[in-house]
Write a protein that holds these residues in place. Structure first.
Motif, PDB file in Angstrom:
ATOM      1  N   LEU A  45      27.660   7.463 101.263  1.00 52.26           N
ATOM      2  CA  LEU A  45      26.920   6.815 100.686  1.00 52.26           C
ATOM      3  C   LEU A  45      26.830   7.037  99.056  1.00 52.26           C
ATOM      4  O   LEU A  45      25.818   7.599  98.580  1.00 52.26           O
ATOM      5  CB  LEU A  45      25.304   7.405 101.233  1.00 52.26           C
ATOM      6  N   VAL A  46      27.512   6.014  98.637  1.00 50.93           N
ATOM      7  CA  VAL A  46      28.053   6.176  97.137  1.00 50.93           C
ATOM      8  C   VAL A  46      26.700   5.738  96.429  1.00 50.93           C
ATOM      9  O   VAL A  46      26.476   6.198  95.259  1.00 50.93           O
ATOM     10  CB  VAL A  46      29.004   5.263  96.930  1.00 50.93           C
ATOM     11  N   ASP A  47      26.256   4.690  96.870  1.00 53.43           N
ATOM     12  CA  ASP A  47      25.030   4.199  95.901  1.00 53.43           C
ATOM     13  C   ASP A  47      23.987   5.196  95.795  1.00 53.43           C
ATOM     14  O   ASP A  47      23.101   5.205  94.881  1.00 53.43           O
ATOM     15  CB  ASP A  47      24.426   2.768  96.583  1.00 53.43           C
ATOM     16  N   CYS A  48      23.614   6.202  97.082  1.00 54.42           N
ATOM     17  CA  CYS A  48      22.591   7.204  96.902  1.00 54.42           C
ATOM     18  C   CYS A  48      23.028   8.201  96.012  1.00 54.42           C
ATOM     19  O   CYS A  48      22.197   8.587  94.901  1.00 54.42           O
ATOM     20  CB  CYS A  48      22.588   7.704  98.243  1.00 54.42           C
ATOM     21  N   ALA A  49      24.330   8.370  95.984  1.00 55.79           N
ATOM     22  CA  ALA A  49      24.706   9.522  94.921  1.00 55.79           C
ATOM     23  C   ALA A  49      24.484   8.935  93.310  1.00 55.79           C
ATOM     24  O   ALA A  49      24.006   9.583  92.582  1.00 55.79           O
ATOM     25  CB  ALA A  49      26.186   9.517  94.921  1.00 55.79           C
ATOM     26  N   LEU A  50      24.854   7.558  93.436  1.00 59.81           N
ATOM     27  CA  LEU A  50      24.595   7.080  91.892  1.00 59.81           C
ATOM     28  C   LEU A  50      23.113   7.063  91.514  1.00 59.81           C
ATOM     29  O   LEU A  50      22.866   7.052  90.460  1.00 59.81           O
ATOM     30  CB  LEU A  50      25.282   5.535  91.919  1.00 59.81           C
ATOM     31  N   GLN A  51      22.301   6.709  92.583  1.00 60.37           N
ATOM     32  CA  GLN A  51      20.898   6.908  92.218  1.00 60.37           C
ATOM     33  C   GLN A  51      20.405   8.377  91.816  1.00 60.37           C
ATOM     34  O   GLN A  51      19.711   8.377  90.793  1.00 60.37           O
ATOM     35  CB  GLN A  51      20.043   6.399  93.376  1.00 60.37           C
ATOM     36  N   VAL A  52      20.893   9.201  92.444  1.00 63.34           N
ATOM     37  CA  VAL A  52      20.749  10.498  92.101  1.00 63.34           C
ATOM     38  C   VAL A  52      21.134  10.825  90.557  1.00 63.34           C
ATOM     39  O   VAL A  52      20.436  11.517  89.720  1.00 63.34           O
ATOM     40  CB  VAL A  52      21.281  11.617  92.871  1.00 63.34           C
ATOM     41  N   PHE A  53      22.454  10.355  90.342  1.00 66.09           N
ATOM     42  CA  PHE A  53      22.901  10.459  88.960  1.00 66.09           C
ATOM     43  C   PHE A  53      22.137   9.614  87.985  1.00 66.09           C
ATOM     44  O   PHE A  53      21.838  10.323  86.943  1.00 66.09           O
ATOM     45  CB  PHE A  53      24.461   9.924  88.829  1.00 66.09           C
ATOM     46  N   ASP A  54      21.638   8.519  88.304  1.00 63.63           N
ATOM     47  CA  ASP A  54      20.592   7.527  87.290  1.00 63.63           C
ATOM     48  C   ASP A  54      19.269   8.328  86.956  1.00 63.63           C
ATOM     49  O   ASP A  54      18.514   8.460  85.889  1.00 63.63           O
ATOM     50  CB  ASP A  54      20.363   6.398  87.794  1.00 63.63           C
TER      51      ASP A  54
ATOM     52  N   CYS B 262      17.201  20.677  88.616  1.00 58.93           N
ATOM     53  CA  CYS B 262      18.273  21.532  88.559  1.00 58.93           C
ATOM     54  C   CYS B 262      19.524  20.835  88.588  1.00 58.93           C
ATOM     55  O   CYS B 262      19.704  20.196  89.673  1.00 58.93           O
ATOM     56  CB  CYS B 262      18.213  22.725  89.672  1.00 58.93           C
ATOM     57  N   THR B 263      20.519  20.766  87.622  1.00 57.53           N
ATOM     58  CA  THR B 263      21.720  20.037  87.531  1.00 57.53           C
ATOM     59  C   THR B 263      22.538  20.462  88.634  1.00 57.53           C
ATOM     60  O   THR B 263      23.310  19.403  89.294  1.00 57.53           O
ATOM     61  CB  THR B 263      22.305  20.224  86.159  1.00 57.53           C
ATOM     62  N   HIS B 264      22.751  21.732  88.917  1.00 53.93           N
ATOM     63  CA  HIS B 264      23.528  22.044  90.047  1.00 53.93           C
ATOM     64  C   HIS B 264      23.043  21.461  91.321  1.00 53.93           C
ATOM     65  O   HIS B 264      23.918  21.133  91.947  1.00 53.93           O
ATOM     66  CB  HIS B 264      23.550  23.774  90.276  1.00 53.93           C
ATOM     67  N   VAL B 265      21.893  21.284  91.792  1.00 53.78           N
ATOM     68  CA  VAL B 265      21.489  20.653  92.996  1.00 53.78           C
ATOM     69  C   VAL B 265      21.741  19.432  92.859  1.00 53.78           C
ATOM     70  O   VAL B 265      22.203  18.791  93.949  1.00 53.78           O
ATOM     71  CB  VAL B 265      19.756  21.157  92.938  1.00 53.78           C
ATOM     72  N   SER B 266      21.148  18.765  91.870  1.00 55.01           N
ATOM     73  CA  SER B 266      21.496  17.240  91.960  1.00 55.01           C
ATOM     74  C   SER B 266      23.111  16.712  91.863  1.00 55.01           C
ATOM     75  O   SER B 266      23.383  16.065  92.642  1.00 55.01           O
ATOM     76  CB  SER B 266      21.096  16.401  90.455  1.00 55.01           C
ATOM     77  N   ASN B 267      23.932  17.702  91.490  1.00 54.11           N
ATOM     78  CA  ASN B 267      25.355  17.643  91.517  1.00 54.11           C
ATOM     79  C   ASN B 267      25.945  17.722  92.841  1.00 54.11           C
ATOM     80  O   ASN B 267      26.467  17.120  93.535  1.00 54.11           O
ATOM     81  CB  ASN B 267      26.287  18.628  90.533  1.00 54.11           C
ATOM     82  N   ALA B 268      25.014  18.839  93.645  1.00 56.75           N
ATOM     83  CA  ALA B 268      25.875  18.911  94.789  1.00 56.75           C
ATOM     84  C   ALA B 268      25.021  17.735  95.762  1.00 56.75           C
ATOM     85  O   ALA B 268      25.789  17.254  96.636  1.00 56.75           O
ATOM     86  CB  ALA B 268      24.756  20.292  95.430  1.00 56.75           C
ATOM     87  N   LEU B 269      23.758  17.212  95.302  1.00 59.66           N
ATOM     88  CA  LEU B 269      23.498  16.120  96.208  1.00 59.66           C
ATOM     89  C   LEU B 269      24.259  14.730  96.086  1.00 59.66           C
ATOM     90  O   LEU B 269      24.565  14.375  97.258  1.00 59.66           O
ATOM     91  CB  LEU B 269      21.780  15.694  95.859  1.00 59.66           C
ATOM     92  N   MET B 270      24.821  14.732  95.017  1.00 56.38           N
ATOM     93  CA  MET B 270      25.758  13.711  94.735  1.00 56.38           C
ATOM     94  C   MET B 270      27.193  13.868  95.390  1.00 56.38           C
ATOM     95  O   MET B 270      27.666  13.060  96.066  1.00 56.38           O
ATOM     96  CB  MET B 270      25.982  13.459  92.886  1.00 56.38           C
ATOM     97  N   GLY B 271      27.321  15.106  95.559  1.00 52.69           N
ATOM     98  CA  GLY B 271      28.686  15.440  96.208  1.00 52.69           C
ATOM     99  C   GLY B 271      28.423  15.109  97.672  1.00 52.69           C
ATOM    100  O   GLY B 271      29.264  14.613  98.565  1.00 52.69           O
ATOM    101  N   MET B 272      27.341  15.568  98.330  1.00 48.66           N
ATOM    102  CA  MET B 272      27.067  15.287  99.625  1.00 48.66           C
ATOM    103  C   MET B 272      26.826  13.764  99.889  1.00 48.66           C
ATOM    104  O   MET B 272      27.766  13.475 101.064  1.00 48.66           O
ATOM    105  CB  MET B 272      25.694  15.840  99.864  1.00 48.66           C
ATOM    106  N   TYR B 273      26.465  13.067  99.069  1.00 50.27           N
ATOM    107  CA  TYR B 273      26.524  11.633  99.333  1.00 50.27           C
ATOM    108  C   TYR B 273      27.702  10.903  99.108  1.00 50.27           C
ATOM    109  O   TYR B 273      28.042  10.007 100.167  1.00 50.27           O
ATOM    110  CB  TYR B 273      25.380  10.854  98.574  1.00 50.27           C
ATOM    111  N   VAL B 274      28.496  11.595  98.302  1.00 51.42           N
ATOM    112  CA  VAL B 274      29.772  10.824  98.047  1.00 51.42           C
ATOM    113  C   VAL B 274      30.651  11.022  99.207  1.00 51.42           C
ATOM    114  O   VAL B 274      31.317  10.408  99.984  1.00 51.42           O
ATOM    115  CB  VAL B 274      30.475  11.329  96.858  1.00 51.42           C
ATOM    116  N   LYS B 275      30.582  12.453  99.930  1.00 55.26           N
ATOM    117  CA  LYS B 275      31.497  12.887 101.024  1.00 55.26           C
ATOM    118  C   LYS B 275      30.913  12.107 101.999  1.00 55.26           C
ATOM    119  O   LYS B 275      31.667  11.907 103.091  1.00 55.26           O
ATOM    120  CB  LYS B 275      30.993  14.309 101.130  1.00 55.26           C
ATOM    121  N   CYS B 276      29.699  11.730 102.265  1.00 48.37           N
ATOM    122  CA  CYS B 276      29.053  10.864 103.393  1.00 48.37           C
ATOM    123  C   CYS B 276      29.415   9.421 103.372  1.00 48.37           C
ATOM    124  O   CYS B 276      28.800   8.738 104.321  1.00 48.37           O
ATOM    125  CB  CYS B 276      27.498  11.432 103.680  1.00 48.37           C
TER     126      CYS B 276
END
Length: 294
Positions: free
Chosen positions: A112-121, A96-110
Motif C-alpha cells: 500500500l505504497v500510497d498509504c505510506a506516502l500519505q503518512v510521509f506527507d 513520534c517519528t519512529h511510529v510514523s516510520n514504522a507505519l510507512m514500513g508496514m504499508y510499503v511491505k503490504c
RNA sequence: CCCCGAAUUCUACU
C-alpha cells in the motif's frame, strides 16, 4: 533491565518468568518482550502479550506501537497494521517519528505504497529513515523517477543519505533505461565514503552487471572489505551475464558461502547462455545430492 | 522529582 538482559542473551523463557514474577510490570516490561517476539517470528506470542498487557490496563506507548508494527511488517498483516494506525492516531503517537516510520514500513511491505506516502506527507519531523521508507515505496511501486526526486529532495532538506538510502536508490538506478543515474550515484557514494559498505557494494555489483563491463564488476568486488553470500552470488550472476560460464562454474565451486539463490543463479545462467544440457546435468547432480526442490 | 531499561527503513533468484 533484567528482562532485556535475558532477551539480549536470547533467553525468552527466563524473560517471561521475570515478567510473571513482577508485581507491577510496566509498559516497557511488556513492550521489550513483544518487540523480541515480533523480531523472532513469534507473532502469536507477541499478540498474546499485547492482549495480556491491555487486560492489565497497561496502555501501549510509542515503543509498543513500533513493536506491534514490526510484528505486522514481518507477517504482512495489513488488517492489524491499520488497526495499530488508528490506535496510534487516537493516542497522538503518530507525531513520534519512529511510529510514523514504522507505519510507512508496514504499508510499503503490504503493497500500500500510497498509504505510506500519505503518512510521509503528514509527518512534521522526518528523519533519514522516513525518507528512506518513502524512497523504497517508490522503488517497490516502480516509480523510479519519483524515487530519484525524493532522493534529491532529501539532500535539500538537510538529511544526509546513508547506506539504506544508497543501496535503495542504486536498485532504482539498476531499473533505469540507461546507466547515467547510477554512475552519478556511484560518484557520490565514493565521495561520502560509503563505497566500503557491504549493502552499497552489493547494490553496485548489481548495477554494473546491468550497465557496466566485467572490469567494473571486478573493480567493485575486489575492493569490498567484506563480502557476504549476496556479493558472491552477484558476482556469479555477473559472470553469467557477460558469458563467462566457465568462470561462473569455477566461482560456484569456490564460493565460501552459498544458498538456494546461488544454485538458481548457476542453473539459470547455464540456460541463459544456451547451455541447457549443462544446466540439466547440474540439476540432476543436486537432486542426487538430496537438495530440496521447490 | 530524577535516573535506567524496550524502537522503524536497505542490497541478489523464482
Amino acid at each position: 533491565s533484567l528482562i532485556s538482559t535475558y532477551l539480549n542473551l536470547g533467553l525468552l523463557p527466563e524473560a517471561l518468568k521475570v515478567l510473571d514474577e513482577m508485581s507491577f510490570p510496566d509498559v516497557a516490561s511488556f513492550t521489550s518482550i513483544i518487540s523480541y517476539c515480533a523480531k523472532s517470528g513469534m507473532e502469536g506470542e507477541a499478540f498474546a502479550l499485547l492482549t495480556r498487557m491491555r487486560d492489565m490496563d497497561i496502555h501501549p506507548n510509542e515503543f509498543s506501537f513500533v513493536a506491534m508494527l514490526t510484528n505486522c511488517i514481518r507477517q504482512c498483516n495489513r488488517q492489524l497494521g491499520s488497526q495499530v494506525h488508528c490506535l496510534a492516531l487516537k493516542t497522538h503517537c503518530t507525531t513520534c517519528t519512529h511510529v510514523s516510520n514504522a507505519l510507512m514500513g508496514m504499508y510499503v511491505k503490504c503493497g500500500l505504497v500510497d498509504c505510506a506516502l500519505q503518512v510521509f506527507d503528514e509527518m512534521s519531523d522526518r528523519d533519514v529513515s522516513s525518507w528512506n521508507a518513502a524512497i523504497l515505496g517508490m522503488v517497490e511501486d516502480c516509480r523510479y523517477s519519483e524515487a530519484f526526486e525524493l532522493f534529491d529532495n532529501m539532500g535539500s532538506n538537510g538529511k544526509f543519505a546513508d547506506r539504506f538510502s544508497l543501496s535503495t536508490i542504486l536498485s532504482a538506478a539498476t531499473e533505469c533505461q540507461s546507466g547515467g543515474e547510477g554512475e552519478t550515484v556511484h560518484a557520490y557514494v565514493i565521495k561520502i565514503g560509503l563505497d566500503m559498505d557491504l549493502s552499497v557494494g552489493n547494490a553496485l555489483l548489481e548495477f554494473y552487471t546491468r550497465f557496466g563491463i566485467m572490469e567494473d564488476l571486478l573493480y567493485v568486488f575486489d575492493r569490498m572489505p567484506q563480502r557476504d553470500v549476496i556479493s558472491w552470488t552477484c558476482l556469479l550472476n555477473g559472470f553469467m551475464e557477460f558469458g563467462l560460464v566457465e568462470s561462473a562454474a569455477e566461482l560456484f565451486n569456490q564460493m565460501p558461502e552459498k544458498n538456494h539463490i546461488s544454485y538458481n543463479a548457476l542453473l539459470s545462467g547455464y540456460c541463459k547462455n544456451g547451455l541447457g544440457s549443462k544446466g540439466l546435468d547440474f540439476f540432476r547432480r543436486i537432486l542426487a545430492d538430496g537438495a530440496e526442490i521447490s
